[in-house]
Design a protein around this motif. Structure first.
Motif, PDB file in Angstrom:
ATOM      1  N   UNK A 211       0.786  -1.102  -0.128  1.00 18.29           N
ATOM      2  CA  UNK A 211      -0.212   0.099  -0.127  1.00 18.29           C
ATOM      3  C   UNK A 211       0.746   1.345   0.026  1.00 18.29           C
ATOM      4  N   UNK A 212       0.349   2.301  -0.354  1.00 19.42           N
ATOM      5  CA  UNK A 212       0.933   3.547  -0.185  1.00 19.42           C
ATOM      6  C   UNK A 212       0.796   4.175   0.940  1.00 19.42           C
ATOM      7  N   UNK A 213       1.654   4.204   1.933  1.00 22.47           N
ATOM      8  CA  UNK A 213       1.550   4.506   3.170  1.00 22.47           C
ATOM      9  C   UNK A 213       2.309   5.899   3.468  1.00 22.47           C
ATOM     10  N   UNK A 214       1.767   6.805   4.298  1.00 25.75           N
ATOM     11  CA  UNK A 214       2.134   8.074   4.726  1.00 25.75           C
ATOM     12  C   UNK A 214       1.940   7.922   6.388  1.00 25.75           C
ATOM     13  N   UNK A 215       3.296   8.107   6.895  1.00 24.49           N
ATOM     14  CA  UNK A 215       2.972   8.252   8.520  1.00 24.49           C
ATOM     15  C   UNK A 215       3.058   9.664   8.761  1.00 24.49           C
ATOM     16  N   UNK A 216       1.852  10.074   9.282  1.00 18.30           N
ATOM     17  CA  UNK A 216       1.707  11.555   9.649  1.00 18.30           C
ATOM     18  C   UNK A 216       1.976  11.438  11.168  1.00 18.30           C
ATOM     19  N   UNK A 217       3.011  12.266  11.323  1.00 21.59           N
ATOM     20  CA  UNK A 217       3.631  12.232  12.857  1.00 21.59           C
ATOM     21  C   UNK A 217       2.979  13.759  13.539  1.00 21.59           C
ATOM     22  N   UNK A 218       2.484  13.421  14.801  1.00 26.23           N
ATOM     23  CA  UNK A 218       2.009  14.429  15.384  1.00 26.23           C
ATOM     24  C   UNK A 218       3.281  15.014  16.321  1.00 26.23           C
TER      25      UNK A 218
ATOM     26  N   UNK B 276       6.842   7.440   3.399  1.00 20.59           N
ATOM     27  CA  UNK B 276       6.885   9.039   3.514  1.00 20.59           C
ATOM     28  C   UNK B 276       6.252   9.434   4.837  1.00 20.59           C
ATOM     29  N   UNK B 277       7.027  10.520   5.452  1.00 21.80           N
ATOM     30  CA  UNK B 277       6.667  11.053   6.774  1.00 21.80           C
ATOM     31  C   UNK B 277       6.265  12.417   6.586  1.00 21.80           C
ATOM     32  N   UNK B 278       5.083  12.730   7.062  1.00 21.07           N
ATOM     33  CA  UNK B 278       4.807  14.146   7.425  1.00 21.07           C
ATOM     34  C   UNK B 278       4.752  14.355   8.646  1.00 21.07           C
ATOM     35  N   UNK B 279       5.493  15.260   9.137  1.00 22.68           N
ATOM     36  CA  UNK B 279       5.359  15.670  10.461  1.00 22.68           C
ATOM     37  C   UNK B 279       4.522  16.985  10.806  1.00 22.68           C
ATOM     38  N   UNK B 280       3.722  17.077  11.697  1.00 23.27           N
ATOM     39  CA  UNK B 280       2.782  18.142  12.018  1.00 23.27           C
ATOM     40  C   UNK B 280       3.145  18.463  13.627  1.00 23.27           C
ATOM     41  N   UNK B 281       3.689  19.527  13.453  1.00 22.43           N
ATOM     42  CA  UNK B 281       3.927  20.456  14.952  1.00 22.43           C
ATOM     43  C   UNK B 281       2.795  21.148  15.439  1.00 22.43           C
ATOM     44  N   UNK B 282       2.525  21.081  16.621  1.00 22.72           N
ATOM     45  CA  UNK B 282       1.383  21.788  17.415  1.00 22.72           C
ATOM     46  C   UNK B 282       1.468  23.321  17.264  1.00 22.72           C
ATOM     47  N   UNK B 283       2.954  23.589  16.918  1.00 26.35           N
ATOM     48  CA  UNK B 283       3.043  25.159  16.968  1.00 26.35           C
ATOM     49  C   UNK B 283       3.343  25.713  15.576  1.00 26.35           C
TER      50      UNK B 283
ATOM     51  N   UNK C  28       8.942  15.623   5.454  1.00 24.17           N
ATOM     52  CA  UNK C  28       8.734  16.950   4.598  1.00 24.17           C
ATOM     53  C   UNK C  28       9.088  17.932   5.273  1.00 24.17           C
ATOM     54  N   UNK C  29       9.209  18.026   6.646  1.00 25.86           N
ATOM     55  CA  UNK C  29       9.762  19.249   7.226  1.00 25.86           C
ATOM     56  C   UNK C  29      11.327  19.290   6.938  1.00 25.86           C
ATOM     57  N   UNK C  30      12.108  17.956   7.174  1.00 26.84           N
ATOM     58  CA  UNK C  30      13.595  17.793   6.700  1.00 26.84           C
ATOM     59  C   UNK C  30      13.844  18.104   5.375  1.00 26.84           C
ATOM     60  N   UNK C  31      12.745  17.981   4.255  1.00 26.70           N
ATOM     61  CA  UNK C  31      13.051  17.852   2.907  1.00 26.70           C
ATOM     62  C   UNK C  31      13.068  19.300   2.596  1.00 26.70           C
ATOM     63  N   UNK C  32      12.323  20.349   3.198  1.00 24.81           N
ATOM     64  CA  UNK C  32      12.338  21.683   2.927  1.00 24.81           C
ATOM     65  C   UNK C  32      13.504  22.178   3.461  1.00 24.81           C
TER      66      UNK C  32
END
Length: 150
Positions: free
Chosen positions: A46-53, A112-119, A145-149
């Protein structure tokens, strides 16, 4: 209650999905060890994205004096003195170690990892992630994605 067993949840999800699917695993990934292998198995089909809070206070405590911490899962409480510089340094060192281990686990899983920060602006982070992902089939394994930018 206790710590969630993410490995079990991922294994169960893999058993439920019959067709190739897009799977978003939304978690802080603070779970019992061993979830990276079931995540990798899920990502093979499957196409898995880890959305990390992520909450920045999990990485570095501010100097605000006495603080009562409570584990929401176990109810355990601990009083700490954040004025103590040594305590804050130990906390930050252990948090950095935990971060490195977590990112290594996500990299091993090859998702793939998307990190979402509360701030931060969550919509902006999501848009950047989708733009980066659109430029190539997959972000480098485990690279956020945060590291990639940066």
């Amino acid at each position: 209650p206790g710590t969630p067993d993410l490995a079990l949840l991922l294994t169960q999800a893999r058993g439920l999905l019959r067709r190739r699917s897009a799977v978003f695993v939304i978690s802080d990934f603070l779970s019992q060890p061993g979830w990276d292998k079931p995540l990798a198995r899920l990502a093979r089909r499957h196409d898995v994205v880890a959305v990390r809070l992520l909450d920045p206070l999990e990485l570095e405590l501010p100097d605000i004096g006495l603080l009562l911490l409570r584990d929401p899962e176990t109810g355990e409480q601990l009083q700490v003195d954040t004025h103590a510089r040594g305590f804050r340094h130990r906390f930050a060192r252990l948090a950095a170690q935990r971060e490195a281990e977590l990112r290594a686990s996500l990299a091993r899983a090859g998702v793939d990892t998307l990190e979402l920060s509360t701030d931060e602006d969550l919509l902006g982070a999501l848009v950047r992630f989708l733009e980066l992902r659109g430029h190539r089939p997959r972000l480098a394994a485990g690279r956020s994605a945060l590291a990639a930018r940066a």
